[in-house]
Design an enzyme around this catalytic site. Sequence first.
Site, mmCIF file in Angstrom:
data_model
loop_
_atom_site.group_PDB
_atom_site.id
_atom_site.type_symbol
_atom_site.label_atom_id
_atom_site.label_comp_id
_atom_site.label_asym_id
_atom_site.label_seq_id
_atom_site.Cartn_x
_atom_site.Cartn_y
_atom_site.Cartn_z
ATOM 1 N N THR A 14 -79.728 -79.283 -26.235
ATOM 2 C CA THR A 14 -78.709 -80.203 -27.887
ATOM 3 C C THR A 14 -79.403 -79.634 -29.259
ATOM 4 O O THR A 14 -78.825 -79.892 -29.527
ATOM 5 C CB THR A 14 -79.100 -81.190 -27.562
ATOM 6 N N VAL A 17 -83.020 -75.854 -32.033
ATOM 7 C CA VAL A 17 -83.917 -74.902 -31.094
ATOM 8 C C VAL A 17 -83.232 -74.153 -29.552
ATOM 9 O O VAL A 17 -82.945 -73.352 -29.391
ATOM 10 C CB VAL A 17 -85.691 -74.647 -30.813
ATOM 11 N N ARG A 42 -79.896 -90.565 -25.036
ATOM 12 C CA ARG A 42 -77.975 -90.113 -25.893
ATOM 13 C C ARG A 42 -77.710 -88.356 -25.351
ATOM 14 O O ARG A 42 -76.768 -88.832 -25.866
ATOM 15 C CB ARG A 42 -79.419 -89.392 -27.026
ATOM 16 N N ARG A 102 -101.074 -76.097 -28.917
ATOM 17 C CA ARG A 102 -101.470 -75.136 -29.081
ATOM 18 C C ARG A 102 -102.590 -74.443 -29.612
ATOM 19 O O ARG A 102 -103.361 -73.685 -28.947
ATOM 20 C CB ARG A 102 -100.485 -74.335 -31.020
ATOM 21 N N CYS A 133 -93.627 -70.911 -36.397
ATOM 22 C CA CYS A 133 -93.048 -70.226 -36.951
ATOM 23 C C CYS A 133 -93.128 -69.298 -37.864
ATOM 24 O O CYS A 133 -93.397 -68.597 -38.233
ATOM 25 C CB CYS A 133 -91.738 -71.151 -36.943
ATOM 26 N N GLN A 160 -89.933 -72.344 -46.942
ATOM 27 C CA GLN A 160 -88.793 -72.606 -45.125
ATOM 28 C C GLN A 160 -87.694 -73.348 -45.430
ATOM 29 O O GLN A 160 -87.737 -74.435 -46.201
ATOM 30 C CB GLN A 160 -90.342 -73.671 -44.383
ATOM 31 N N SER A 163 -83.826 -75.465 -41.418
ATOM 32 C CA SER A 163 -83.859 -75.570 -40.120
ATOM 33 C C SER A 163 -84.659 -76.293 -38.998
ATOM 34 O O SER A 163 -84.473 -76.120 -37.929
ATOM 35 C CB SER A 163 -83.016 -74.525 -39.088
ATOM 36 N N GLY A 164 -86.018 -75.983 -39.980
ATOM 37 C CA GLY A 164 -87.242 -75.838 -39.118
ATOM 38 C C GLY A 164 -86.830 -77.774 -38.949
ATOM 39 O O GLY A 164 -87.658 -78.005 -37.685
ATOM 40 N N LYS A 217 -102.000 -75.757 -39.445
ATOM 41 C CA LYS A 217 -101.531 -74.564 -38.009
ATOM 42 C C LYS A 217 -101.402 -72.942 -38.723
ATOM 43 O O LYS A 217 -101.645 -72.038 -37.951
ATOM 44 C CB LYS A 217 -100.122 -74.676 -37.926
ATOM 45 N N HIS A 246 -87.345 -68.708 -42.867
ATOM 46 C CA HIS A 246 -88.742 -68.579 -43.432
ATOM 47 C C HIS A 246 -89.244 -67.202 -44.285
ATOM 48 O O HIS A 246 -89.316 -66.721 -44.080
ATOM 49 C CB HIS A 246 -89.644 -69.298 -42.661
HETATM 50 O O1 25A Z 1 -93.030 -83.360 -32.232
HETATM 51 P P1 25A Z 1 -92.914 -82.053 -33.288
HETATM 52 O O2 25A Z 1 -93.519 -81.283 -32.368
HETATM 53 O O3 25A Z 1 -93.090 -82.291 -34.610
HETATM 54 O O4 25A Z 1 -91.482 -81.291 -33.418
HETATM 55 C C1 25A Z 1 -90.440 -82.429 -33.579
HETATM 56 C C2 25A Z 1 -89.192 -81.153 -33.540
HETATM 57 O O5 25A Z 1 -89.263 -80.106 -33.854
HETATM 58 C C3 25A Z 1 -88.702 -79.401 -33.664
HETATM 59 C C4 25A Z 1 -87.884 -80.432 -32.322
HETATM 60 O O6 25A Z 1 -86.571 -80.465 -32.875
HETATM 61 C C5 25A Z 1 -87.685 -81.517 -32.570
HETATM 62 O O7 25A Z 1 -87.489 -82.676 -31.772
HETATM 63 N N1 25A Z 1 -89.470 -78.406 -32.977
HETATM 64 C C6 25A Z 1 -90.017 -78.101 -31.626
HETATM 65 N N2 25A Z 1 -90.215 -76.722 -31.853
HETATM 66 C C7 25A Z 1 -90.041 -76.569 -32.970
HETATM 67 C C8 25A Z 1 -90.295 -74.959 -33.188
HETATM 68 N N3 25A Z 1 -90.903 -74.193 -32.704
HETATM 69 C C9 25A Z 1 -89.012 -77.086 -33.757
HETATM 70 N N4 25A Z 1 -88.286 -76.733 -34.981
HETATM 71 C C10 25A Z 1 -88.411 -75.021 -34.979
HETATM 72 N N5 25A Z 1 -89.137 -74.781 -34.400
HETATM 73 P P2 25A Z 1 -85.115 -79.889 -32.490
HETATM 74 O O8 25A Z 1 -84.176 -80.946 -33.416
HETATM 75 O O9 25A Z 1 -84.613 -78.511 -32.702
HETATM 76 O O10 25A Z 1 -84.699 -80.630 -30.602
HETATM 77 C C11 25A Z 1 -84.492 -81.520 -30.549
HETATM 78 C C12 25A Z 1 -84.154 -82.000 -28.763
HETATM 79 O O11 25A Z 1 -85.940 -82.788 -28.381
HETATM 80 C C13 25A Z 1 -84.346 -83.022 -27.427
HETATM 81 N N6 25A Z 1 -85.010 -84.436 -27.133
HETATM 82 C C14 25A Z 1 -85.922 -85.374 -28.838
HETATM 83 N N7 25A Z 1 -85.545 -86.852 -27.539
HETATM 84 C C15 25A Z 1 -86.513 -86.794 -26.300
HETATM 85 C C16 25A Z 1 -85.287 -85.128 -25.802
HETATM 86 N N8 25A Z 1 -85.268 -84.589 -24.804
HETATM 87 C C17 25A Z 1 -85.532 -85.388 -23.824
HETATM 88 N N9 25A Z 1 -86.578 -86.838 -24.017
HETATM 89 C C18 25A Z 1 -86.188 -87.529 -24.982
HETATM 90 N N10 25A Z 1 -87.120 -88.647 -25.582
HETATM 91 C C19 25A Z 1 -82.896 -83.443 -28.155
HETATM 92 O O12 25A Z 1 -82.178 -84.197 -27.325
HETATM 93 C C20 25A Z 1 -83.276 -82.573 -28.693
HETATM 94 O O13 25A Z 1 -82.353 -81.555 -27.876
HETATM 95 P P3 25A Z 1 -81.254 -85.801 -27.877
HETATM 96 O O14 25A Z 1 -80.746 -85.867 -27.268
HETATM 97 O O15 25A Z 1 -82.297 -86.386 -28.158
HETATM 98 O O16 25A Z 1 -80.702 -85.152 -28.695
HETATM 99 C C21 25A Z 1 -78.963 -84.571 -29.437
HETATM 100 C C22 25A Z 1 -78.876 -84.250 -30.764
HETATM 101 O O17 25A Z 1 -79.184 -86.222 -31.281
HETATM 102 C C23 25A Z 1 -79.230 -86.236 -32.643
HETATM 103 N N11 25A Z 1 -80.755 -86.856 -32.775
HETATM 104 C C24 25A Z 1 -81.989 -86.713 -33.102
HETATM 105 N N12 25A Z 1 -82.727 -86.974 -33.627
HETATM 106 C C25 25A Z 1 -81.861 -88.555 -33.599
HETATM 107 C C26 25A Z 1 -80.360 -88.102 -33.660
HETATM 108 N N13 25A Z 1 -79.337 -88.707 -33.815
HETATM 109 C C27 25A Z 1 -80.081 -90.115 -33.329
HETATM 110 N N14 25A Z 1 -81.455 -90.151 -33.254
HETATM 111 C C28 25A Z 1 -81.835 -89.656 -34.338
HETATM 112 N N15 25A Z 1 -83.553 -90.136 -33.968
HETATM 113 C C29 25A Z 1 -79.338 -84.541 -32.911
HETATM 114 O O18 25A Z 1 -78.126 -83.870 -33.696
HETATM 115 C C30 25A Z 1 -79.466 -83.756 -31.028
HETATM 116 O O19 25A Z 1 -78.815 -82.447 -31.753
HETATM 117 O O1 L14 Z 2 -95.255 -77.128 -35.478
HETATM 118 O O2 L14 Z 2 -90.471 -79.593 -39.708
HETATM 119 O O3 L14 Z 2 -93.914 -75.169 -34.747
HETATM 120 O O4 L14 Z 2 -89.846 -77.212 -40.188
HETATM 121 C C1 L14 Z 2 -92.061 -76.093 -37.031
HETATM 122 C C2 L14 Z 2 -91.408 -76.768 -37.828
HETATM 123 C C3 L14 Z 2 -93.478 -78.299 -37.187
HETATM 124 C C4 L14 Z 2 -92.200 -78.904 -38.256
HETATM 125 C C5 L14 Z 2 -94.059 -76.385 -34.807
HETATM 126 C C6 L14 Z 2 -90.256 -78.170 -39.860
HETATM 127 C C7 L14 Z 2 -92.836 -76.838 -36.335
HETATM 128 C C8 L14 Z 2 -90.901 -77.805 -38.622
#
Ligand code: 25A
Ligand code: L14
Length: 341
Positions: A14, A17, A42, A102, A133, A160, A163-164, A217, A246
Amino acid sequence: MKQEGYNVAIAGATGAVGGAMLDVLARRNFPVKELRLLASERSVGKVLQFKGQDIKVQLLDDNAFAGIDVALFSAGAQRSLDFAPAAARAGAVVVDNSSAYRMDPEIPLVVPEVNPHAIADYKRHGIIANPNCSTIQMLVALKPILDKVGIKRIVVSTYQAVSGSGNPAIEELKSQVKAYAAGDKLESSVYPHQIAFNCLPHIDSFLESGYTKEEMKMVNETRKIFEDNSIGVTATTVRVPVIYGHSESVNIETKSKISAQEVKDLMKTAAGVKLVDNPANNEYPLALDCEGKFDTLVGRIREDESIANGINMWIVSDNILKGAALNAVQIAEVLIADHLG
Ligand code: 25A
Ligand code: L14
């Protein structure tokens, strides 16, 4: 390759990404037999579409991976640490978008245009890491130069997109722009400062050294993917009020001389690269032009006249596609073509 296709799971389906992973699997006609969409509590029960079919989101937990061949993870580093090992134990090969694995020396870190051979090492832990990215798009463009003349040092500054940081950050930028236009007070919660009409020299958290994790990174992942710890890399990573794409100003010092024209010629045939470099017509890579595209755009190629062997260039790519979802699906494509029966 299996005729009947593969069972694929998306953990974090959801998110910004995860949603792009669904699109890329469809756009590239990845041979999907079953697609399982996983997210947090959620989002359980939410319905997403894949190739016109409705699929219900299920809970990401240890039991979610039975029968899965390939699991694409993008739910943050903590979720990857919690659930990727269970997915691998269940027999899936995990392609992980987070930073969790990584820099683990036993886990391959792969950009298919650069080091596809590393994919074979997935066998050790059943996990392949997808790089950051900003690193991915830079290395796609630099690889042909590395092969031709060698690279001593890289100095990069990034611009950047929000959307990241996921969908909530896209909403934050849009609502700040609306509030500004309406003359209302601007609210920030994803970022520590206003992002609309601003530049924040701060991506991911700060380290003791004064660098951010995002900057380190770029340093560490570049060396791992290029398999050369002697390359000097220094980075400044900046958040700008752009939604997708980016942009990077990249300065390199090469081991031997290469002209700007030779770099342009290399970019014309480089895998995953599109040369956009016609300043006379105001043509250069733009973030707005890379959205939705698979190619990394490269332009503004110039010799750095301050040193003997230097090149400047401007590299732009869709951070959610080549920076995340596309690169992950490309890894999965190599995996099924060369490794999975
Ligand atoms: O920890 P890191 O590595 O630093 O990564 C942090 C974030 O970076 C993104 C990704 O965010 C991640 O959460 N990311 C990861 N790799 C990336 C990359 N290569 C990258 N970004 C860029 N390049 P994201 O928004 O893309 O995806 C978040 C997804 O993770 C699910 N999720 C979160 N907690 C979870 C979980 N799934 C399972 N178990 C858990 N405990 C999340 O699903 C989403 O699919 P969701 O169901 O939690 O969220 C659905 C929608 O809810 C909203 N939302 C998000 N956070 C909150 C929220 N609503 C209320 N409170 C929040 N805290 C969002 O609209 C979301 O779409
Ligand atoms: O490590 O906030 O792949 O733009 C990439 C994007 C972490 C955060 C990762 C951002 C991320 C990030």
